[in-house]
Enzyme design. Structure first.
Site, short mmCIF file in Angstrom:
data_model
loop_
_atom_site.label_atom_id
_atom_site.label_comp_id
_atom_site.label_asym_id
_atom_site.label_seq_id
_atom_site.Cartn_x
_atom_site.Cartn_y
_atom_site.Cartn_z
N GLU A 76 21.88 -16.40 0.56
CA GLU A 76 20.54 -18.31 0.14
C GLU A 76 19.67 -17.30 1.34
OE1 GLU A 76 22.18 -20.75 4.63
OE2 GLU A 76 23.97 -21.11 3.38
N GLN A 100 23.99 -12.81 3.13
CA GLN A 100 25.42 -12.77 2.79
C GLN A 100 25.38 -12.16 1.37
OE1 GLN A 100 25.30 -16.55 3.28
NE2 GLN A 100 27.98 -16.77 2.54
N TRP A 108 31.64 -25.36 2.33
CA TRP A 108 32.86 -24.00 1.42
C TRP A 108 33.48 -22.72 2.21
CZ3 TRP A 108 30.75 -18.87 -0.41
CH2 TRP A 108 30.68 -18.05 0.32
N ASP A 109 33.75 -22.86 3.78
CA ASP A 109 34.27 -22.37 4.71
C ASP A 109 35.09 -22.46 4.44
OD1 ASP A 109 31.20 -22.32 5.67
OD2 ASP A 109 31.48 -21.98 7.24
#
Length: 811
Positions: free
Chosen positions: A504, A617, A376-377
């Site tokens: 995550e 994150q 998805w970056d």
């Protein structure tokens, strides 16, 4: 974010220069870093910055985007629907090797007596150059000048040069090689033989990967065609040479499956230079036989020899001149910042420029980590930059995602869902994440793609892409969300269970706030576009309905799901819980966690991490940036104050997002601290793994932090707005933008913003809520007061400030 030690290279070794990365001396200590920092790529071919002699080396690598080997994923305990086929980008034969011998003594930098040395990458030229003077054991001085480039203009070509001059007569040998490192471990390379326990590193193959199918030797030309053992992909690699010297040159050529050599031997005369140009080409295919690729390679080499290294370098300069005109960000701030900003932008260009039928790997083509997979970056961190500077590439990337729809539909069906489910990580379209909790469960990938599509249309104004491919993506993703969630009769809200958000360290949860918010955005946009398509392009709408069997009532269903979407909110604390049970968990004991135990994923079992309030994150914080118009400034401040102390920053994707939100809510010190971490992620090895390659998403995040963060740019709904906040100590920040066929330039100075329309029709933008009409030739300036909050009013950044966990069941 846990404080990180920025390992900034010393200025005497890597001096500050606004346009160049310079290495003033070779050192063993920084060699691995330099292999990444000096890597070259055009989005199709990528080469790590190894020295010309090929030794010593920490992590070798030459990569072709999308060229991969497959392997069976072995699960200790198999279950239905687990990913079955792994994919790993191949380390293809290396053409960069140019070994030098004088008086039969090799140039070997760690032991050689080097009188002078400089290696540099000028980001206006796109050429890696090195010049050194070597004092041989016999006391002779040898001047060696070399260059290396991967062409941005010619997708399949590149050039290497080496020029040698001795101050005393001596026999000189230059051995130009093509080495298949994937299947032959060189004895003089310090290869990292396994990925240890780091799941981010690539698989190490024990079986042969590349099998030579055909080759051609003609004079100084060698072209070889290979096929992978399992994926069946084919490639060719070819080199040809041009040698210039007033002395007589003897040439010998040899070839084997793993090593080709063209050796030039000269009885060199003092003061007479020997120059070797090495032109190279690579081609790949999923279906074309290797022998046909060799034919293509021969034709490519013919063109390369006509152009020569000089011709390729001329084209490179023109390509980069155009790139910097569209993308350069000028910053007058702290030491090294301008150099670092341009290096990050240069990496974005290298990763994307010629990625024309592929995605963009997490490391670009600078390393084998993450197996060369697409995540998805691309959609969330890279396409914003591309959409505003080179929208053609964003369109190509969206088309590439659309090409994956057949596999995405199969994957959705395998998981008992309608529509399509895009793979969390992949090269060929198949799901390659063997750990579903932090992989397949990240269903938000669907909404991320839809979000990137909408931003592209909003910024570019290209509604044609919706007719071409966008509507099909939106139907397929909206169907998945409508089927994945359910309406709970107890509250009449639409819930999505069993998913993982961007964080995550918290997996397979119910009602992840980021996922629900992004799914709602996806559903609403799908309904909006399909309604528009029926009105504006009825023929295309009928064709799409027939082809996708779109039923009456589906669009209304998407609207109902979106309107009833449950978004967690804790009224007592005034924050959005990350998921349905996040606040019930114990807060991670940060005070007792040794600094060397970060990232946590390398030191603690996942179950230990999952039962705590701790973030890898930004999650809710990222949602507040992407969907900022759905949150009040007070909600943003409260959410940020809660989640920021819990965020480890163990992901390189986090610092840039935290910088943007900290800037928006007025936390100057935090915003600049997070920006510096993102900016220096690779140049100062913030995450401690720069040897594995460039963090491409973070490079995109640097551009976002400058434009969306400090310039306060927002583009929700296709309207351009600015709410600037220049950090103290910065004298200027300026950058160009392309917006709906207009070119404009934005410039910030302390207390002031200037906007200039350079090309296109009049454009209305907002500056802190005030409409401003821009016209060509009429720059407009506005005074803007500082909006940084008093540092004394900033909440403490310690994790204890988030308070005790809530009792189970309370909100």
């Amino acid at each position: 974010m846990i404080p990180r030690r920025l390992r900034v290279p010393p200025l005497d070794l890597y001096p500050d220069d606004p346009w160049r990365i310079v290495e003033a001396a070779f050192t063993d200590e920084w060699m691995g870093n330099a292999e990444t920092i000096f890597a070259l790529s055009n989005g199709f071919i990528g080469m790590r910055g190894l020295v010309e002699e090929a030794r010593p080396a920490i992590e070798s690598g030459t990569f072709l985007n999308g060229f991969h080997e497959t392997w069976s994923i072995v699960h200790a305990e198999q279950a239905f629907g687990f990913a079955r086929t792994g994919q790993t980008i191949v380390n293809v034969p290396d053409v960069t090797i140019m070994k030098l011998y004088v008086d039969d003594e090799p140039l070997y930098l760690p032991t050689a007596r080097i009188v002078s040395y400089e290696r540099s990458l000028d980001m206006r030229e796109g050429v890696l150059r090195r010049e050194l003077v070597w004092s041989t054991p016999a006391g002779k001085h040898v001047t060696v000048r070399s260059s290396r480039m991967v062409s941005l203009e010619h997708r399949h070509l590149g050039a290497i040069t080496m020029e040698v001059e001795v101050d005393s007569d001596a026999p000189v040998v230059i051995s130009s090689q093509v080495l298949n490192r994937q299947d032959s471990a060189a004895i003089d390379e310090r290869r990292i033989g396994s990925n240890g326990h780091d799941p981010r590193r690539a698989r190490v193959f024990t079986d042969r990967v590349l099998n030579a199918r055909t080759h051609v030797e003609e004079g100084t030309r060698i072209v070889t065609g290979y096929q992978t053992t399992h994926s069946g992909m084919t490639m060719c690699v070819g080199v040809d040479h041009r040698v210039t010297s007033h002395d007589e040159v003897h040439t010998a050529t040899s070839w084997s499956e793993d090593l080709g050599k063209v050796v030039f031997s000269v009885q060199a005369t003092a003061g007479v230079p020997i120059r070797v140009e090495k032109l190279f080409t690579y081609h790949t295919s999923r279906h074309v036989p290797a022998v046909e690729l060799v034919d293509r390679g021969l034709r490519s080499l013919d063109r390369a020899m006509e152009l020569g290294a000089a011709g390729l370098e001329d084209g490179q300069r023109l390509e980069l001149e155009d790139f910097w005109r569209r993308a350069d960000v000028h910053i007058d701030g702290p030491e090294r910042f301008q150099q670092a900003v341009r290096w990050n932008l240069f990496q974005l260009h290298q990763a994307s420029a010629r990625a024309e039928t592929t995605g963009i790997p997490a490391k670009g083509l600078t390393g084998q980590a993450y197996e060369g997979h697409y995540f998805w970056d691309t959609e969330i961190y890279v396409t914003p930059f591309l959409t505003y500077t080179e929208p053609r590439i964003t369109r190509n990337l969206l088309r590439f995602r659309e090409s994956m729809l057949p596999q995405a539909r199969e994957r959705a069906a395998e998981l008992s869902e309608r529509g399509a489910l895009f793979p969390w990580r992949t090269i060929n379209g198949e799901e390659a994440s063997s750990y579903y909790a932090a992989g397949t469960a990240q269903y938000h990938i669907n909404a991320d793609i839809a979000y990137a599509l909408k931003r592209y249309v909003d910024v570019r104004g290209d509604t044609g892409i919706l007719v071409d491919l966008g509507a099909e993506i939106l139907v397929s993703t909206a169907r998945m969300w409508a089927g994945l969630g359910f309406t709970n009769p107890l509250d009449d809200r639409f819930h999505i269970h069993g998913v993982t958000g961007p964080d995550e360290y918290t997996t397979v949860v119910n009602d992840n706030a980021f996922t629900n918010l992004m799914a709602r955005h996806n559903l609403r946009y799908a309904a909006e576009v399909l309604t528009w398509l029926a009105d504006e392009h009825p023929d295309a709408h009928r064709t799409l309905r027939r082809r996708l069997d779109l039923q009456d009532g589906e669009i209304d269903e998407w609207r109902r799901c979106a309107d009833a979407m449950y978004v967690p909110f804790d009224a007592e604390r005034g924050i959005h819980p990350q998921d349905d049970t996040f606040l019930e968990k114990e807060v991670w004991d940060f005070a007792s966690t040794p600094v060397d135990h970060y990232p946590l994923l390398l030191h603690y079992h996942p179950l230990v991490i999952y039962r705590h309030q701790v973030l890898k994150q930004a999650d809710v914080v990222l949602a507040m940036f992407l969907l900022g118009d759905e949150f009040s400034i007070e909600q943003k401040r409260r959410n940020f104050d809660y989640y920021d102390p819990l965020t480890t920053g163990d992901s390189s994707l986090s610092a840039c997002v935290q910088a943007i939100l900290a800037a928006e809510i007025g936390y100057e010190e935090l915003a600049t601290e997070y920006f510096r971490c993102a900016l220096m992620m690779d140049l100062a090895d913030v995450s401690g793994n720069v040897v594995d390659g460039v963090h491409i998403a973070s490079t995109g995040g640097v551009w976002m932090a400058l434009t969306y963060g400090f310039a306060g740019m927002r583009d929700h709904g296709g309207a351009l707005r600015f709410d600037p906040r220049l950090p103290g100590g910065w004298s200027e920040l300026s950058f160009p933008l392309r917006f709906r066929d207009r070119s404009l330039r934005v410039a910030l100075t302390p207390g002031r913003i200037e906007l200039e329309l350079l090309e296109g029709e009049d454009l209305v933008v907002e500056v802190r809520g005030e409409p401003v009409t821009l016209q060509v030739g009429a720059p407009i300036a506005r005074d803007v007061a500082s909006c940084w909050v008093d540092p004394s009013s900033t909440p403490p950044r310690t994790p204890t400030s988030v308070g005790a966990p809530l009792a189970p069941g309370t909100r």
